[in-house]
Design an enzyme around this catalytic site. Structure first.
Site, PDB file in Angstrom:
ATOM      1  N   GLU A 111       0.863  -1.181   0.000  1.00  0.00           N
ATOM      2  CA  GLU A 111       0.000   0.000   0.000  1.00  0.00           C
ATOM      3  C   GLU A 111       0.898   1.230   0.000  1.00  0.00           C
ATOM      4  O   GLU A 111       2.114   1.134   0.182  1.00  0.00           O
ATOM      5  CB  GLU A 111      -0.922   0.000   1.220  1.00  0.00           C
ATOM      6  CG  GLU A 111      -2.017  -1.056   1.133  1.00  0.00           C
ATOM      7  CD  GLU A 111      -3.078  -0.903   2.209  1.00  0.00           C
ATOM      8  OE1 GLU A 111      -4.228  -1.180   1.904  1.00  0.00           O
ATOM      9  OE2 GLU A 111      -2.764  -0.508   3.343  1.00  0.00           O
ATOM     10  N   HIS A 144      -8.732  10.154   2.814  1.00  0.00           N
ATOM     11  CA  HIS A 144      -8.409   9.045   1.922  1.00  0.00           C
ATOM     12  C   HIS A 144      -8.559   9.542   0.489  1.00  0.00           C
ATOM     13  O   HIS A 144      -9.588  10.144   0.149  1.00  0.00           O
ATOM     14  CB  HIS A 144      -9.320   7.844   2.166  1.00  0.00           C
ATOM     15  CG  HIS A 144      -8.748   6.592   1.582  1.00  0.00           C
ATOM     16  ND1 HIS A 144      -8.696   6.371   0.237  1.00  0.00           N
ATOM     17  CD2 HIS A 144      -8.162   5.529   2.160  1.00  0.00           C
ATOM     18  CE1 HIS A 144      -8.106   5.213   0.009  1.00  0.00           C
ATOM     19  NE2 HIS A 144      -7.782   4.675   1.161  1.00  0.00           N
ATOM     20  N   ARG A 153      -0.532   8.974   1.423  1.00  0.00           N
ATOM     21  CA  ARG A 153      -1.900   9.415   1.136  1.00  0.00           C
ATOM     22  C   ARG A 153      -2.060  10.927   0.993  1.00  0.00           C
ATOM     23  O   ARG A 153      -2.849  11.387   0.171  1.00  0.00           O
ATOM     24  CB  ARG A 153      -2.818   8.942   2.257  1.00  0.00           C
ATOM     25  CG  ARG A 153      -3.100   7.504   2.102  1.00  0.00           C
ATOM     26  CD  ARG A 153      -4.044   7.022   3.123  1.00  0.00           C
ATOM     27  NE  ARG A 153      -4.158   5.592   2.892  1.00  0.00           N
ATOM     28  CZ  ARG A 153      -4.768   4.753   3.686  1.00  0.00           C
ATOM     29  NH1 ARG A 153      -5.324   5.182   4.791  1.00  0.00           N
ATOM     30  NH2 ARG A 153      -4.823   3.489   3.388  1.00  0.00           N
ATOM     31  N   HIS A 157     -10.886  10.343   6.588  1.00  0.00           N
ATOM     32  CA  HIS A 157     -10.705   8.901   6.749  1.00  0.00           C
ATOM     33  C   HIS A 157     -10.172   8.495   8.115  1.00  0.00           C
ATOM     34  O   HIS A 157     -10.662   7.561   8.718  1.00  0.00           O
ATOM     35  CB  HIS A 157      -9.748   8.428   5.646  1.00  0.00           C
ATOM     36  CG  HIS A 157      -9.525   6.958   5.622  1.00  0.00           C
ATOM     37  ND1 HIS A 157     -10.561   6.050   5.559  1.00  0.00           N
ATOM     38  CD2 HIS A 157      -8.375   6.222   5.646  1.00  0.00           C
ATOM     39  CE1 HIS A 157     -10.060   4.827   5.533  1.00  0.00           C
ATOM     40  NE2 HIS A 157      -8.747   4.904   5.603  1.00  0.00           N
ATOM     41  N   ARG A 208      -0.654   9.062   9.091  1.00  0.00           N
ATOM     42  CA  ARG A 208      -0.583   7.612   9.332  1.00  0.00           C
ATOM     43  C   ARG A 208      -0.139   6.874   8.080  1.00  0.00           C
ATOM     44  O   ARG A 208      -0.641   7.131   6.983  1.00  0.00           O
ATOM     45  CB  ARG A 208      -1.961   7.104   9.736  1.00  0.00           C
ATOM     46  CG  ARG A 208      -2.036   5.607   9.834  1.00  0.00           C
ATOM     47  CD  ARG A 208      -3.462   5.148   9.959  1.00  0.00           C
ATOM     48  NE  ARG A 208      -4.203   5.394   8.736  1.00  0.00           N
ATOM     49  CZ  ARG A 208      -5.061   4.529   8.196  1.00  0.00           C
ATOM     50  NH1 ARG A 208      -5.289   3.380   8.779  1.00  0.00           N
ATOM     51  NH2 ARG A 208      -5.714   4.825   7.089  1.00  0.00           N
TER      52      ARG A 208
HETATM   53  C1  LIG Z   1     -13.540   2.267   5.353  1.00  0.00           C
HETATM   54  C2  LIG Z   1     -12.323   2.126   6.217  1.00  0.00           C
HETATM   55  C3  LIG Z   1     -11.250   1.353   5.777  1.00  0.00           C
HETATM   56  C4  LIG Z   1     -10.119   1.204   6.583  1.00  0.00           C
HETATM   57  N1  LIG Z   1      -9.099   0.379   6.154  1.00  0.00           N
HETATM   58  C5  LIG Z   1      -8.062   0.150   6.994  1.00  0.00           C
HETATM   59  C6  LIG Z   1      -7.063  -0.807   6.648  1.00  0.00           C
HETATM   60  O1  LIG Z   1      -7.123  -1.469   5.605  1.00  0.00           O
HETATM   61  N2  LIG Z   1      -6.052  -1.020   7.532  1.00  0.00           N
HETATM   62  C7  LIG Z   1      -5.951  -0.331   8.711  1.00  0.00           C
HETATM   63  O2  LIG Z   1      -5.003  -0.563   9.478  1.00  0.00           O
HETATM   64  N3  LIG Z   1      -6.898   0.574   9.051  1.00  0.00           N
HETATM   65  C8  LIG Z   1      -7.948   0.817   8.241  1.00  0.00           C
HETATM   66  N4  LIG Z   1      -8.896   1.713   8.606  1.00  0.00           N
HETATM   67  C9  LIG Z   1      -8.793   2.362   9.910  1.00  0.00           C
HETATM   68  C10 LIG Z   1      -9.146   1.343  10.969  1.00  0.00           C
HETATM   69  O3  LIG Z   1     -10.239   0.561  10.526  1.00  0.00           O
HETATM   70  C11 LIG Z   1      -9.529   2.038  12.259  1.00  0.00           C
HETATM   71  O4  LIG Z   1      -8.572   3.007  12.603  1.00  0.00           O
HETATM   72  C12 LIG Z   1      -9.606   1.013  13.386  1.00  0.00           C
HETATM   73  O5  LIG Z   1     -10.450  -0.050  13.025  1.00  0.00           O
HETATM   74  C13 LIG Z   1     -10.094   1.683  14.645  1.00  0.00           C
HETATM   75  O6  LIG Z   1     -10.331   0.695  15.595  1.00  0.00           O
HETATM   76  P1  LIG Z   1     -10.844   1.133  17.020  1.00  0.00           P
HETATM   77  O7  LIG Z   1     -11.016  -0.121  17.788  1.00  0.00           O
HETATM   78  O8  LIG Z   1      -9.972   2.172  17.560  1.00  0.00           O
HETATM   79  O9  LIG Z   1     -12.257   1.846  16.735  1.00  0.00           O
HETATM   80  P2  LIG Z   1     -13.573   1.350  15.993  1.00  0.00           P
HETATM   81  O10 LIG Z   1     -13.401   0.066  15.291  1.00  0.00           O
HETATM   82  O11 LIG Z   1     -14.070   2.506  15.203  1.00  0.00           O
HETATM   83  O12 LIG Z   1     -14.554   1.102  17.200  1.00  0.00           O
HETATM   84  C14 LIG Z   1     -14.998   2.164  18.010  1.00  0.00           C
HETATM   85  C15 LIG Z   1     -16.059   1.639  18.925  1.00  0.00           C
HETATM   86  O13 LIG Z   1     -16.409   2.609  19.894  1.00  0.00           O
HETATM   87  C16 LIG Z   1     -17.819   2.679  19.993  1.00  0.00           C
HETATM   88  N5  LIG Z   1     -18.169   3.999  20.522  1.00  0.00           N
HETATM   89  C17 LIG Z   1     -17.880   5.210  20.001  1.00  0.00           C
HETATM   90  N6  LIG Z   1     -18.352   6.191  20.808  1.00  0.00           N
HETATM   91  C18 LIG Z   1     -18.955   5.571  21.860  1.00  0.00           C
HETATM   92  C19 LIG Z   1     -19.630   6.027  23.012  1.00  0.00           C
HETATM   93  N7  LIG Z   1     -19.810   7.314  23.273  1.00  0.00           N
HETATM   94  N8  LIG Z   1     -20.150   5.113  23.860  1.00  0.00           N
HETATM   95  C20 LIG Z   1     -20.013   3.794  23.616  1.00  0.00           C
HETATM   96  N9  LIG Z   1     -19.348   3.304  22.548  1.00  0.00           N
HETATM   97  C21 LIG Z   1     -18.836   4.179  21.677  1.00  0.00           C
HETATM   98  C22 LIG Z   1     -18.291   2.394  18.591  1.00  0.00           C
HETATM   99  O14 LIG Z   1     -19.638   2.026  18.567  1.00  0.00           O
HETATM  100  C23 LIG Z   1     -17.342   1.265  18.224  1.00  0.00           C
HETATM  101  O15 LIG Z   1     -17.761   0.042  18.777  1.00  0.00           O
HETATM  102  C24 LIG Z   1     -10.037   1.876   7.821  1.00  0.00           C
HETATM  103  C25 LIG Z   1     -11.106   2.660   8.251  1.00  0.00           C
HETATM  104  C26 LIG Z   1     -12.236   2.783   7.468  1.00  0.00           C
HETATM  105  C27 LIG Z   1     -13.384   3.606   7.976  1.00  0.00           C
END
Ligand SMILES: Cc1cc2nc3c(=O)[nH]c(=O)nc-3n(C[C@H](O)[C@H](O)[C@H](O)COP(=O)(O)OP(=O)(O)OC[C@H]3O[C@@H](n4cnc5c(N)ncnc54)[C@H](O)[C@@H]3O)c2cc1C
Length: 556
Positions: A126, A247, A296, A357, A392
């Site tokens: 990537e 993105h 990016r 993104h 990032r």
């Molecule tokens: C379309 C897309 C493609 C991506 N592709 C990649 C990739 O290929 N590789 C990579 O490394 N990263 C990628 N990313 C980034 C990566 O997916 C995210 O940075 C990562 O998954 C974040 O994980 P997290 O556990 O921090 O948060 P999330 O997976 O976003 O989870 C956050 C959680 O917190 C909960 N939450 C939020 N606010 C509250 C609240 N007030 N009370 C209770 N619960 C709450 C939500 O409901 C959710 O369950 C991508 C992101 C997107 C959107």
């Protein structure tokens, strides 16, 4: 001690656990699974369903030095280059050295990555990576597979309590100002309905990103920056908020499209798709040695510039030369999504434009996920561990969530075994005495998004951001005025989210306006150069007594 809290009814019920984790993405679920190994009780509180975060949308994959000839040192080099002088090298070293083991442990939990005929994990490239080091699952459905495996694992552990449809509002502290639990609103029926409180020995925020602060984003509806807003109100320091990654290649669905937009993964370019302009010209050639696979920010800027030059609303990503078989095998999700919207990538170029993104900044943590509030941890996209710097590197975020979740669990385990994680007494009176933040009406969400996309998006200047800041300030004033006129907005999910978006947007614009240079994914048209002499440092944002965010440059 929190000086501000969201306007909300007093808690009507209380629950108790050892570690309360907010969010059920890769970061939150990994923390929960790992603290359980030490015999600590864990409660996961999540806003919607367990898999409703960014994690399940991740397409491209997860970066780790797993391939032959690749090393953590090379992964470190690529990460530091993308971070444009603002990475914390120690944090990056932790990420890249602990990363391969963390991915193997994820596989042991049950995540199935794509493998070749020889059984080895297949790796792709990537943007910004000089090697093939991105492991993927289901072709382009990596996040869905990681989420499935982690959700299955937490569901099969009866000692992990799961509360879905629960919006966390604010932090609770004890008399010494240590995190002691949180307030939340459960959209359910039965004993835990409405606003309640959870008491805990430690609190972990894993609430993901803040993409919904902009009109067009790849982030799901739950990504409203709640964790950063909560942390600010709780007195924690946040940092690097101005570094929002846009993105470059998000499916363009028309000028009026709002909210979550479908992503066309970088991996499509990694496999050889070309960016072309309205005349069919490959405009990335000659702009960067990696052409379409440049970091990016470079690609997003080049696309935006070309759109301006041609007066076009989008550019194109051309992968027709892949052929139908490769599209179906390698990118089944993207192919299906494009076809749903009437575009067939096998026979025509895909219209694309940049969209918000990833939040490179967030709640400031040390190498163990500790924030500046004792007992409050942050992990995943909501945190700023220092690994991303000003931008990032692709596919480092899932890895960051995994690695630092394991570190938080290890820290909590160590403190528990050392007797340093006692039960806390919640100071409810102090919590109620904190200044209640008036809530904007739910319609404010769309206005905040418009203001942010117009003035603080890919292209920023002092003038554009002044307009955005004034619009946001007006929304805050109106919320105060409605309280004074005894016509306040009802406390409910939409208005709490709008209040969080407003605070995060205000803090983001304040930092972006202050940083008078162009660096990483922060692009100032009025300050087009990188200025290391003044700005090779972070902006630390906290909440002033008045409730407004204040950004202070870190000592150099
Ligand atoms: C379309 C897309 C493609 C991506 N592709 C990649 C990739 O290929 N590789 C990579 O490394 N990263 C990628 N990313 C980034 C990566 O997916 C995210 O940075 C990562 O998954 C974040 O994980 P997290 O556990 O921090 O948060 P999330 O997976 O976003 O989870 C956050 C959680 O917190 C909960 N939450 C939020 N606010 C509250 C609240 N007030 N009370 C209770 N619960 C709450 C939500 O409901 C959710 O369950 C991508 C992101 C997107 C959107």
């Amino acid at each position: 001690m929190s000086t501000h809290r969201l306007t909300a009814p007093a808690p009507g019920w209380t629950a108790t656990t050892d570690v309360v984790v907010v969010g059920s993405g890769v970061a939150g679920l990994t923390v929960a699974l790992n603290v359980r190994k030490a015999g600590l009780r864990a409660m996961v509180v999540t806003k919607a369903m367990l898999d409703d975060g960014s994690t399940r949308w991740a397409q491209g994959g997860i970066a780790a030095a797993l391939g032959e000839g690749d090393t953590p040192e090379q992964h470190l080099d690529d990460t530091l280059v993308a971070g444009a002088g603002l990475c914390d090298e120690e944090a990056v070293r932790t990420l890249v050295t602990e990363g391969p083991g963390a991915v193997r442990r994820l596989i042991a939990v049950g995540a199935a990555f794509d493998r070749g005929a020889d059984g080895e994990i297949l790796l792709t490239r990537e943007g910004g990576h000089h090697r093939r080091r991105i492991a993927h699952a289901g072709g382009d459905a990596t996040g869905a597979e990681i989420s499935r495996a982690l959700v299955d694992a937490v569901r099969s552990d009866p000692e992990i309590e799961l509360i879905e449809h629960a919006l966390v509002l604010d932090l609770l502290t004890d008399a010494e100002g240590r995190a002691a639990g949180l307030t939340l609103h459960v959209m359910g029926e039965g004993q835990r309905d409405g606003v309640g409180a959870v008491r805990a020995r430690a609190v972990v925020l894993a609430t993901g990103g803040m993409g919904q602060v902009f009109s067009a984003t790849t982030n799901p509806a739950v990504s409203t920056g709640d964790g950063v807003a909560l942390a600010l109100r709780a007195g924690a320091a946040v940092t690097d908020l101005e570094f929002v990654q846009f993105h470059p290649t998000v499916l363009w669905l028309g000028p009026e499209a709002e909210g979550q937009q479908p992503l066309v993964s970088e991996a499509v370019r990694g496999e050889g798709a070309h960016l072309v302009d309205a005349d069919g010209v490959r405009f990335m050639l000659g702009q960067h040695e990696l052409a379409e696979l440049a970091p990016r920010d470079i690609v997003a800027k080049a696309i935006t510039r070309r759109m301006q030059e041609q007066g076009a609303e989008h550019m194109y990503l051309d992968g027709r030369h892949f052929g139908a078989e490769m599209w179906e095998r390698r990118f089944p999700t993207i192919l299906a999504t494009c076809r749903t919207h009437g575009i067939d990538p096998v026979t025509e170029p895909i219209p694309i434009a940049p969209a918000a993104h990833y939040a490179s900044g967030g709640i400031r943590t040390d190498g163990h996920g500790r924030t500046s509030v004792p007992g409050l941890y942050a992990c995943g996209e909501v945190a700023c561990t220092g690994v991303h710097g000003a931008n990032r590197l692709a596919s480092n975020s899932l890895l960051e969530g995994l690695v630092f979740a394991e570190r938080i669990a290890a820290d909590l385990t160590g403190r528990h075994l050392a007797g340093e994680l006692p039960e806390r007494t919640v100071d409810v009176a102090a919590a109620r005495a904190a200044h209640p933040v008036p809530l904007p009406p739910s319609e404010a969400r769309a206005e905040i998004q418009r203001l942010m996309s117009r003035g603080a998006g890919v292209l920023r200047s002092a003038a554009s951001m002044a307009g955005t800041a004034a619009g946001l300030a007006l929304l805050a004033e109106q919320a105060y005025a409605h309280v004074a006129e005894e016509k306040p907005a009802d406390p409910r999910v939409e208005t709490w989210e709008a209040a969080n978006l407003l605070l995060v947007a205000t803090a983001l614009v304040a930092a972006a306006a202050q940083r008078e240079e162009t660096r990483g994914c922060h692009w100032r048209e009025d300050h087009p150069e990188r200025d290391d002499a003044h700005w090779r440092r972070h902006l630390i944002t906290t909440l002033a007594a008045t409730g407004g965010p204040v950004s202070t440059p870190e000592e150099q």
